[in-house]
Motif scaffolding. Sequence first.
Motif, PDB file in Angstrom:
ATOM      1  N   VAL A 280     -48.674 -57.467  49.595  1.00 16.27           N
ATOM      2  CA  VAL A 280     -47.670 -56.449  49.234  1.00 16.27           C
ATOM      3  C   VAL A 280     -48.332 -55.255  48.566  1.00 16.27           C
ATOM      4  N   GLN A 281     -49.269 -55.537  47.643  1.00 15.50           N
ATOM      5  CA  GLN A 281     -49.964 -54.453  46.946  1.00 15.50           C
ATOM      6  C   GLN A 281     -50.761 -53.602  47.927  1.00 15.50           C
ATOM      7  N   GLY A 282     -51.445 -54.262  48.830  1.00 18.70           N
ATOM      8  CA  GLY A 282     -52.247 -53.514  49.821  1.00 18.70           C
ATOM      9  C   GLY A 282     -51.382 -52.666  50.735  1.00 18.70           C
ATOM     10  N   LEU A 283     -50.243 -53.256  51.146  1.00 22.90           N
ATOM     11  CA  LEU A 283     -49.338 -52.514  52.036  1.00 22.90           C
ATOM     12  C   LEU A 283     -48.726 -51.313  51.329  1.00 22.90           C
ATOM     13  N   GLU A 284     -48.363 -51.505  50.069  1.00 21.77           N
ATOM     14  CA  GLU A 284     -47.776 -50.391  49.320  1.00 21.77           C
ATOM     15  C   GLU A 284     -48.790 -49.242  49.161  1.00 21.77           C
ATOM     16  N   GLN A 285     -50.046 -49.600  48.886  1.00 24.76           N
ATOM     17  CA  GLN A 285     -51.084 -48.566  48.775  1.00 24.76           C
ATOM     18  C   GLN A 285     -51.288 -47.836  50.108  1.00 24.76           C
ATOM     19  N   GLU A 286     -51.286 -48.606  51.167  1.00 29.15           N
ATOM     20  CA  GLU A 286     -51.486 -47.977  52.487  1.00 29.15           C
ATOM     21  C   GLU A 286     -50.304 -47.089  52.848  1.00 29.15           C
ATOM     22  N   ILE A 287     -49.062 -47.553  52.513  1.00 25.42           N
ATOM     23  CA  ILE A 287     -47.879 -46.739  52.799  1.00 25.42           C
ATOM     24  C   ILE A 287     -47.939 -45.425  52.013  1.00 25.42           C
ATOM     25  N   ALA A 288     -48.353 -45.474  50.763  1.00 26.77           N
ATOM     26  CA  ALA A 288     -48.471 -44.255  49.947  1.00 26.77           C
ATOM     27  C   ALA A 288     -49.497 -43.296  50.547  1.00 26.77           C
ATOM     28  N   SER A 289     -50.623 -43.896  50.995  1.00 27.16           N
ATOM     29  CA  SER A 289     -51.665 -43.068  51.619  1.00 27.16           C
ATOM     30  C   SER A 289     -51.162 -42.423  52.898  1.00 27.16           C
ATOM     31  N   LEU A 290     -50.425 -43.209  53.688  1.00 30.98           N
ATOM     32  CA  LEU A 290     -49.890 -42.678  54.945  1.00 30.98           C
ATOM     33  C   LEU A 290     -48.875 -41.566  54.700  1.00 30.98           C
ATOM     34  N   ARG A 291     -48.084 -41.708  53.633  1.00 33.58           N
ATOM     35  CA  ARG A 291     -47.109 -40.667  53.307  1.00 33.58           C
ATOM     36  C   ARG A 291     -47.813 -39.360  52.922  1.00 33.58           C
ATOM     37  N   ARG A 292     -48.901 -39.523  52.107  1.00 37.23           N
ATOM     38  CA  ARG A 292     -49.662 -38.320  51.738  1.00 37.23           C
ATOM     39  C   ARG A 292     -50.282 -37.671  52.982  1.00 37.23           C
ATOM     40  N   ARG A 293     -50.749 -38.526  53.874  1.00 38.36           N
ATOM     41  CA  ARG A 293     -51.337 -38.013  55.121  1.00 38.36           C
ATOM     42  C   ARG A 293     -50.268 -37.297  55.949  1.00 38.36           C
TER      43      ARG A 293
END
Length: 244
Positions: free
Chosen positions: A100-113
């Motif tokens: 969950v933590q990894g997915l949340e970090q990746e989702i945040a990164s994708l949103r910034r992208r």
Amino acid sequence: MTVPGITAPPATQARLLDLQRIDDELTRIAQHRRRLDQARDIAAAEGERVALRRTAADRRGELEDLRARIGRLEADVRTVEQRLDRDRSRLATSSSAKDVQGLEQEIASLRRRREALEDDQLTLMEQLESVEAAAQAVADQLGALEERIAALRTDREDALSGLTAQQTDAAERRVALAAELPADLVRFYDQQRTRYGIGAARLVGAVSEGSNMALTGADLAAVRGAPADAIVLDPESNCILVRS
């Protein structure tokens, strides 16, 4: 100076002035035709058209490049959206805190992208709008210029057509007049006109209209002393002097 072997009554010599007037008319028409053929306004407009066409091609190139870059950004945004959808689905079904933590970090990164891509996309869209306006302005200028060139060419063709009619009329009048004059006199007149630019001119008092100069005492005396039917020449312009 008198011309040996050629004589003509004063009235016949006077008609050479009519012939000269027709030849002057034909010369003016020919000069006008040359000016029309060399029409600088058309040449300048055509040069301007070449420059505008080059500018229009440059604008089209810029538009193609911007649209291609926007297309690539749109594809990148779709890819990011797909990855976001995938990660959201995985997050909804994951029971692992680490996952969950990894997915949340990746989702945040994708949103910034995604935001960065959308910002770039907006910037390019603004550039595209500006270049499209510039391209349309060039196209409008080019269209107006094409209309002006067409109008100039039409005017030139109309003018040339009118000159052709005038030239034909003058040439016919010349042929008719020359046919009424002694052939040897016309030949000599043509010879002088070809060599010196003028075939016949009046002598008004002591002034030759061929050279616009007064004859000297000796020359004037020789001209006045010549027989009435003698062909005399202007000592300055070498044209036939028609005595009053």
